[in-house]
Design a protein around this motif. Structure first.
Motif, PDB file in Angstrom:
ATOM      1  N   ALA A  73       0.828  -1.211   0.000  1.00  0.00           N
ATOM      2  CA  ALA A  73       0.000   0.000   0.000  1.00  0.00           C
ATOM      3  C   ALA A  73       0.859   1.256   0.000  1.00  0.00           C
ATOM      4  O   ALA A  73       0.536   2.244  -0.670  1.00  0.00           O
ATOM      5  N   GLU A  74       1.969   1.238   0.734  1.00  0.00           N
ATOM      6  CA  GLU A  74       2.852   2.398   0.773  1.00  0.00           C
ATOM      7  C   GLU A  74       3.592   2.564  -0.558  1.00  0.00           C
ATOM      8  O   GLU A  74       3.726   3.674  -1.084  1.00  0.00           O
ATOM      9  N   LEU A  75       4.050   1.451  -1.127  1.00  0.00           N
ATOM     10  CA  LEU A  75       4.745   1.518  -2.412  1.00  0.00           C
ATOM     11  C   LEU A  75       3.816   2.013  -3.521  1.00  0.00           C
ATOM     12  O   LEU A  75       4.264   2.645  -4.479  1.00  0.00           O
ATOM     13  N   ALA A  76       2.519   1.734  -3.378  1.00  0.00           N
ATOM     14  CA  ALA A  76       1.559   2.144  -4.407  1.00  0.00           C
ATOM     15  C   ALA A  76       1.458   3.652  -4.545  1.00  0.00           C
ATOM     16  O   ALA A  76       0.941   4.156  -5.548  1.00  0.00           O
ATOM     17  N   ARG A  77       1.944   4.399  -3.557  1.00  0.00           N
ATOM     18  CA  ARG A  77       1.968   5.849  -3.681  1.00  0.00           C
ATOM     19  C   ARG A  77       3.040   6.322  -4.654  1.00  0.00           C
ATOM     20  O   ARG A  77       2.978   7.426  -5.178  1.00  0.00           O
ATOM     21  N   THR A  78       4.041   5.468  -4.884  1.00  0.00           N
ATOM     22  CA  THR A  78       5.161   5.832  -5.752  1.00  0.00           C
ATOM     23  C   THR A  78       5.161   5.066  -7.063  1.00  0.00           C
ATOM     24  O   THR A  78       5.498   5.611  -8.113  1.00  0.00           O
ATOM     25  N   VAL A  79       4.776   3.793  -7.020  1.00  0.00           N
ATOM     26  CA  VAL A  79       4.847   2.930  -8.196  1.00  0.00           C
ATOM     27  C   VAL A  79       3.457   2.422  -8.552  1.00  0.00           C
ATOM     28  O   VAL A  79       2.799   1.763  -7.746  1.00  0.00           O
ATOM     29  N   GLY A  80       3.013   2.731  -9.760  1.00  0.00           N
ATOM     30  CA  GLY A  80       1.764   2.172 -10.283  1.00  0.00           C
ATOM     31  C   GLY A  80       2.080   0.988 -11.172  1.00  0.00           C
ATOM     32  O   GLY A  80       2.919   1.083 -12.065  1.00  0.00           O
ATOM     33  N   PHE A  81       1.419  -0.136 -10.927  1.00  0.00           N
ATOM     34  CA  PHE A  81       1.725  -1.374 -11.648  1.00  0.00           C
ATOM     35  C   PHE A  81       0.498  -1.837 -12.422  1.00  0.00           C
ATOM     36  O   PHE A  81      -0.573  -2.032 -11.836  1.00  0.00           O
ATOM     37  N   VAL A  82       0.645  -2.018 -13.741  1.00  0.00           N
ATOM     38  CA  VAL A  82      -0.440  -2.502 -14.591  1.00  0.00           C
ATOM     39  C   VAL A  82      -0.150  -3.961 -14.936  1.00  0.00           C
ATOM     40  O   VAL A  82       0.820  -4.262 -15.631  1.00  0.00           O
ATOM     41  N   PHE A  83      -0.982  -4.861 -14.440  1.00  0.00           N
ATOM     42  CA  PHE A  83      -0.774  -6.288 -14.645  1.00  0.00           C
ATOM     43  C   PHE A  83      -0.928  -6.676 -16.110  1.00  0.00           C
ATOM     44  O   PHE A  83      -1.673  -6.049 -16.860  1.00  0.00           O
ATOM     45  N   GLN A  84      -0.242  -7.760 -16.484  1.00  0.00           N
ATOM     46  CA  GLN A  84      -0.383  -8.294 -17.835  1.00  0.00           C
ATOM     47  C   GLN A  84      -1.819  -8.750 -18.087  1.00  0.00           C
ATOM     48  O   GLN A  84      -2.393  -8.502 -19.139  1.00  0.00           O
ATOM     49  N   ASN A  85      -2.404  -9.417 -17.110  1.00  0.00           N
ATOM     50  CA  ASN A  85      -3.790  -9.876 -17.215  1.00  0.00           C
ATOM     51  C   ASN A  85      -4.673  -8.927 -16.414  1.00  0.00           C
ATOM     52  O   ASN A  85      -4.604  -8.899 -15.187  1.00  0.00           O
ATOM     53  N   PRO A  86      -5.511  -8.133 -17.070  1.00  0.00           N
ATOM     54  CA  PRO A  86      -6.309  -7.145 -16.326  1.00  0.00           C
ATOM     55  C   PRO A  86      -7.258  -7.784 -15.320  1.00  0.00           C
ATOM     56  O   PRO A  86      -7.637  -7.151 -14.337  1.00  0.00           O
ATOM     57  N   VAL A 159       4.737   1.127 -14.084  1.00  0.00           N
ATOM     58  CA  VAL A 159       5.304  -0.125 -14.596  1.00  0.00           C
ATOM     59  C   VAL A 159       4.217  -0.859 -15.376  1.00  0.00           C
ATOM     60  O   VAL A 159       3.126  -1.106 -14.849  1.00  0.00           O
ATOM     61  N   LEU A 160       4.515  -1.212 -16.628  1.00  0.00           N
ATOM     62  CA  LEU A 160       3.558  -1.871 -17.521  1.00  0.00           C
ATOM     63  C   LEU A 160       4.058  -3.276 -17.842  1.00  0.00           C
ATOM     64  O   LEU A 160       5.176  -3.431 -18.345  1.00  0.00           O
ATOM     65  N   ASP A 161       3.243  -4.281 -17.575  1.00  0.00           N
ATOM     66  CA  ASP A 161       3.628  -5.661 -17.872  1.00  0.00           C
ATOM     67  C   ASP A 161       2.899  -6.117 -19.130  1.00  0.00           C
ATOM     68  O   ASP A 161       1.684  -6.321 -19.123  1.00  0.00           O
ATOM     69  N   GLU A 162       3.642  -6.262 -20.242  1.00  0.00           N
ATOM     70  CA  GLU A 162       3.124  -6.671 -21.553  1.00  0.00           C
ATOM     71  C   GLU A 162       1.883  -5.862 -21.936  1.00  0.00           C
ATOM     72  O   GLU A 162       0.801  -6.406 -22.174  1.00  0.00           O
ATOM     73  N   PRO A 163       2.010  -4.545 -22.029  1.00  0.00           N
ATOM     74  CA  PRO A 163       0.823  -3.699 -22.230  1.00  0.00           C
ATOM     75  C   PRO A 163       0.167  -3.832 -23.591  1.00  0.00           C
ATOM     76  O   PRO A 163      -1.023  -3.537 -23.724  1.00  0.00           O
ATOM     77  N   THR A 164       0.904  -4.250 -24.643  1.00  0.00           N
ATOM     78  CA  THR A 164       0.313  -4.282 -25.980  1.00  0.00           C
ATOM     79  C   THR A 164      -0.338  -5.623 -26.317  1.00  0.00           C
ATOM     80  O   THR A 164      -0.992  -5.736 -27.349  1.00  0.00           O
ATOM     81  N   THR A 165      -0.181  -6.626 -25.462  1.00  0.00           N
ATOM     82  CA  THR A 165      -0.785  -7.932 -25.727  1.00  0.00           C
ATOM     83  C   THR A 165      -2.305  -7.811 -25.773  1.00  0.00           C
ATOM     84  O   THR A 165      -2.930  -7.236 -24.886  1.00  0.00           O
ATOM     85  N   GLY A 166      -2.921  -8.334 -26.846  1.00  0.00           N
ATOM     86  CA  GLY A 166      -4.373  -8.290 -26.977  1.00  0.00           C
ATOM     87  C   GLY A 166      -4.924  -6.953 -27.417  1.00  0.00           C
ATOM     88  O   GLY A 166      -6.152  -6.771 -27.423  1.00  0.00           O
TER      89      GLY A 166
END
Length: 277
Positions: A73-86, A159-166
């Motif tokens: 939760a604290e790291l989420a203030r600095t790093v936004g993470f977009v999962f490969q599988n939404p 941080v984007l994990d495989e953002p263009t897939t699909g």
């Protein structure tokens, strides 16, 4: 300096070593693509940046703070993470509620929260689906919902994990424009990707992982030469580079713009008007 990874090692409970002494630094505002074959450790490395995984040894510092003392939760203030599988990320009953979940949890004031949500919906082209349940949308649109939910948190690192897939072509163009816009705003963007064309069009630097170690780290302009010399064939050259090779061009091009510039004739004398009747 906003991200510093030092001698990062990670092993899964099975005993498999996914990361083995990985070290690198990322400056504020950099766009860094992390590439490599399947199983190279790319997604595992990305998950460490937001605290989903924790190192067996080594350290990670983000904005001067070691992550081993910070919760997700604290790291989420600095790093936004977009999962490969939404579907690993989405849970709310409507798109607008999903996008508003992060800024609400971060306790942004209502006015700022509303502004961030509307901006994220507009930038990702989701305004028309604001009241739709995310799971009633296609995979490509759900990935945009996941991205919008992270953009609305206004983190300095994305941080984007495989953002263009699909994603279809229009969505990839939209995503590329978003990456460029984040960098123009001074935000740091890292992506894990197999999409070499997306990588060379929108990122400044490439880190190649192989067997859990960094095999190469350098500017994107020099990366095709590394791929061409790699013996294992695990990485593919960008389409424009391959087309240039087929045309016999010795000096490689990487992007569509570079390819079109190479085709354009240089300055020359003005054409002579015809004198025929």
């Amino acid at each position: 300096m906003i991200i510093r990874v030092d001698s990062l090692t990670f092993r899964y409970p099975t005993g498999t070593t996914a990361l083995d002494g990985v070290s690198f630094q990322v400056a504020a505002g950099e766009r860094v693509a992390i590439v490599g074959a399947n199983g190279a450790g790319k997604s595992t490395l990305a998950r460490h940046l937001v605290g989903i995984e924790r190192p067996a040894s080594g350290t990670i510092e983000i904005d001067g703070r070691r992550t081993d003392g910070l919760g997700i939760a604290e790291l989420a203030r600095t790093v936004g993470f977009v999962f490969q599988n939404p579907d690993d990320q989405l849970h709310a009953a409507s798109v607008v509620k999903e996008v508003g979940f992060g800024p609400r949890n971060l306790r942004f004031p209502p006015a700022r929260r509303a502004e961030l949500v509307e901006s994220a919906l507009r930038l990702t082209g989701l305004t028309q689906w604001r009241d739709t349940h995310p799971h009633h949308l296609s995979l490509g649109v759900r990935k945009r919902v996941a991205l919008a939910s992270v953009l609305a948190m206004d983190t300095p690192v994305v941080v984007l994990d495989e953002p263009t897939t699909g994603q279809d072509h229009a969505s990839v163009v939209l995503l590329g424009n978003l990456v460029d816009g984040l960098a123009a705003d001074g935000r740091t963007v890292l992506t894990v990707t197999h999409d070499m064309d997306f990588c060379v069009e929108h990122f400044d630097r490439v880190i190649v992982l192989a067997g859990g170690r960094i095999a190469w780290d350098g500017p994107v302009a020099h990366w095709p030469a590394y791929v061409a010399d790699a013996a294992d064939g695990s990485l593919e050259l960008p389409q424009m580079t391959r087309l240039g090779h087929r045309l016999g061009w010795e000096r490689p091009v990487t992007t569509v713009t570079g390819f079109l510039d190479r085709l354009s004739p240089g300055p020359g004398p003005a054409p002579v008007p015809s004198t025929s009747p």
